[in-house]
Structures are given as C-alpha cells and as structure tokens.
Enzyme design. Structure first.
Site: not given
Ligand code: GDP
Ligand code: MN
Length: 379
Positions: A101, A189
């Site tokens: 991530y 993101e």
C-alpha cells in the site's frame, strides 16, 4: 471530488507510473471485445466511487470466455454501497508475488502532506490502521521542499529488500508525489502496488480525491467529474451562493456563517440529535437565499425539523426575520421550524416572528433541544 479507478490510473500513466493494459467497458459485449484485444486472463472491475469493491464481489478474475461473460454479467448492474455499477474496467490480469500500500494525503495535525506506506497491501488500509497501526509507515513531507529523493528511498527501503525495487519504488514515489501536487489532490493511493512476476512494480488499483476549492485551476481534473446525487445538490447550492454539505441526520440546519454552522451541528450532537446538513447561507437576509436554502433542506426526505440559527452582526436579525417570513409565504413548508435569533436587533426580529407559527428561542441550546423534540414528533 472523487474520480474512478480508471481515471486515477490515466493520471498515473501520464506520469509514467506503470499500470496494466485496460479498457473501460459499458456492456458485456464491450467486455468481450476488450478481452479479445487484451488476451485472457483478464480482471473485470466495477467502477464506482466507493472502496472495498473486491470484498463486495466487484472485482473478478476471468480465465475463460465463460468466466468472462459471467463476471461481466454479475458485476454490471450490481449495487456496491448504494452505487449501481454502470461501467467496468477490463484489465489484463497481472501475476504478482507481493502487494503493498502507498498513499499520499494531507495530515491536519502536521499541516503537511504525509506519505504512507505499508507491506500490508491489498486489504482495506482502514482495517490495517485499526488492527495493526505500526504496519503503516508515515513520512511527513516538507511543503517548501517537497519529497526529497533521499526520503523517497527511505520509504522504498521500508518496503523492499531488493535494491532494484528500492530504486524503482523511489522513482515511482516521486512521480506519485508530483502528480499529487500538480493536480491539487487531497488523496492519491495505490492499493495494491504489486511486484509482478517479472519483478517490476505496478499499480493495480488507484484512488484519487481532489480539493474542491482548487478545481477552478484544474480544468483537466474537473473534466473527469462525475458527481454523485449528493454532490449534484452541493454543486447546485454553490451556484446559488450557499455552502451546503449533506449529512445523514434528520435536523435541517440553516445558519449564517461557517463557524456558527459548525457550532450548530456540534450543539445538535451534544443534545443527542443528528444534523442533516451543514448549511451556511452567508451574511445576507435576502429572502431568495432563505427560499433556496429551505428548498435544499426540504428536498432531503430525512429532514423532520429545521433549525434556523442566526447571529446578527452586520446582518440585522429583523431583516432576516422579514426574509424568513417572505420566504415561507412563497412556499408550503409542512415540517416544524425553530428559529434562534441573537445579536443585532434580535428582539425586533423575534417580535416579527411571533406573528408566525414558528417556534422562536434565544439560545442555541434551546433551539437544539426544541429541534430534536420536534423532529421526534414528525412522521
Ligand atoms: P478494491 O477491492 O476496490 O480495492 O479493488 P482492487 O483493484 O484493489 O482489487 C482487489 C484485489 O484483487 C487486489 O488486492 C488484488 O489482490 C486482486 N487483483 C486486482 N487486479 C488483479 C490482477 O490483475 N491480477 C490478480 N492476480 N489479482 C488482482
Ligand atoms: Mn484496492
């Protein structure tokens, strides 16, 4: 403002962040055609402005033509968190060995952009943050200098052992930071960022949000806008000079001034109620604004009572009272309204409102209590 995965990945691609080959599709036929072009296996992914699509069944791997048609049929038209899936992204399936991530957002505490990175990729990051917060590495970025190459490498070293990946990662993170700043984003993101079977980094998913107040200087971002129903209302309100944010409660708020609007929502909460919205009608007593504002509140079927909270400064309460009366004369309002007036000419204002069937009070606390009580009685 939010955009879809496919749009975020277009921005990534513009900045040379590797993404898989993919085609946006609106029908099962489209998906079949796309798969012919890309070659099986492919991943069919719902494009909705909500996260957690994978969990909801909105992301499906298809290895055969049959699986492909099934996946497309299942996902198109599906409901994910209240959004109906109208388009899907057909992406060349990627084999990978690891998921990470990475994300950039604005942190209010440090008043800076922060870079977040975690080896716990793929899953919802909110859950990692809750269950295993130490697994998320945070780096505060100096706004004046931006993300320094050494910092980008530091982040990369947290995720990767292989120096080749550290270099690729650092380069990718700098690109992500650049696009975040260039587009006035509030969130960028990649989840997951994967190491492909060939040993390279690739963004398999992308999410971006933007600062609405910067859209005036981001024509390319604005072009990607696909407002949700709630956002449409908010945009409409803005065009009328009102600042409006819809919430989930049942007490409609009409307030002059943003600070007072915040305080109004707080006090409703303190007394155990739920505000239906934030609404700042600004510093004018123009009846048209009151009408527009009232229409906004009444369009929300959840609203069971309205709390009008006015502090008279330069705006005089008696003018506001006249505005309210003239607005209500022009419309048919069935739900109860409590009005709190305070400040310049409050007494005169309250006197004017006595002639109506509105409940008038002098303090915010009373107004909140009354609004909550009335909302509870309205069916
Ligand atoms: P989200 O659930 O909305 O975050 O959707 P994602 O695009 O992140 O997909 C969810 C998960 O599906 C990812 O974490 C991957 O594990 C998997 N996935 C997505 N794309 C691919 C792909 O091309 N190949 C493989 N093998 N898995 C994928
Ligand atoms: Mn994801």
């Amino acid at each position: 403002m939010k955009i879809h995965e496919y749009q975020a990945k277009q921005i990534f691609a513009d900045y040379e962040i590797p993404v898989s080959d993919e085609i946006l599709c609106h029908s099962v036929k489209d998906v079949e055609k796309a798969a012919e072009k890309l070659g099986l296996p492919v991943v069919v992914k719902a494009q909705v402005l909500a996260g957690g699509r994978g969990k909801a069944g909105g992301v499906k791997l298809a290895k055969t033509k049959e699986e492909l048609v099934n996946a497309a049929n299942q996902i198109l038209g599906m409901d994910i968190k209240g959004y109906t899936v109208e388009k899907v992204l057909t992406a060349k399936a990627i084999s990978f060995t690891d998921e990470f991530y990475v994300g950039l957002t604005i942190d209010r505490n440090t008043k800076s952009v922060v870079f977040m990175a975690s080896s716990e990729g793929g899953v919802e990051i909110e859950e990692v943050a809750k269950d295993n917060p130490d697994a998320i590495h945070k780096f505060v970025i100096d706004a004046e200098i931006g993300l320094m190459p050494f910092q980008a490498r530091q982040i990369a070293f947290k995720l990767f052992d292989d120096i080749k990946l550290v270099r690729q990662g650092a380069d990718l993170f700098e690109k992500l930071y650049r696009l975040f700043i260039d587009t006035d984003a509030s969130l960028a993101e990649i989840n997951p960022l994967v190491i492909t079977a060939e040993g390279n980094l690739m963004a398999l998913d992308g999410k971006m949000n933007f600062d609405d107040n910067a859209l005036f200087r981001q024509p390319e971002v604005l072009e990607m806008r696909e407002p949700t129903e709630d956002e449409k209302t908010e945009i409409e309100a803005k065009e009328k000079g009102l600042s409006f944010i819809k919430l989930d409660g049942n007490i409609g708020c009409m307030v002059n001034g943003a600070g007072l609007a915040m305080a109004t929502m707080d006090i409703i909460k303190i007394y155990g109620g739920e505000p239906a919205n934030f609404l700042d009608i600004g510093g004018s007593s123009n009846p048209q604004k009151v009408i527009d504002a009232m229409n906004l509140l009444l369009a929300d079927k959840n609203v069971k009572a309205v709390m009008i909270n006015i502090f008279g400064g330069i705006t005089r309460c008696d003018d506001v009272a006249k505005g309210i009366i003239s607005a209500l004369e022009q419309m048919d309002v069935k739900i109860p309204i409590v009005v709190r007036l305070s400040g310049t000419n409050a007494a005169e204002g309250l006197e004017i409102l006595k002639k109506t069937n509105l409940v008038t009070v002098a303090s915010m606390g009373e107004a909140a209590e009354k609004a909550i009580e009335m909302a509870g009685q309205t069916v």
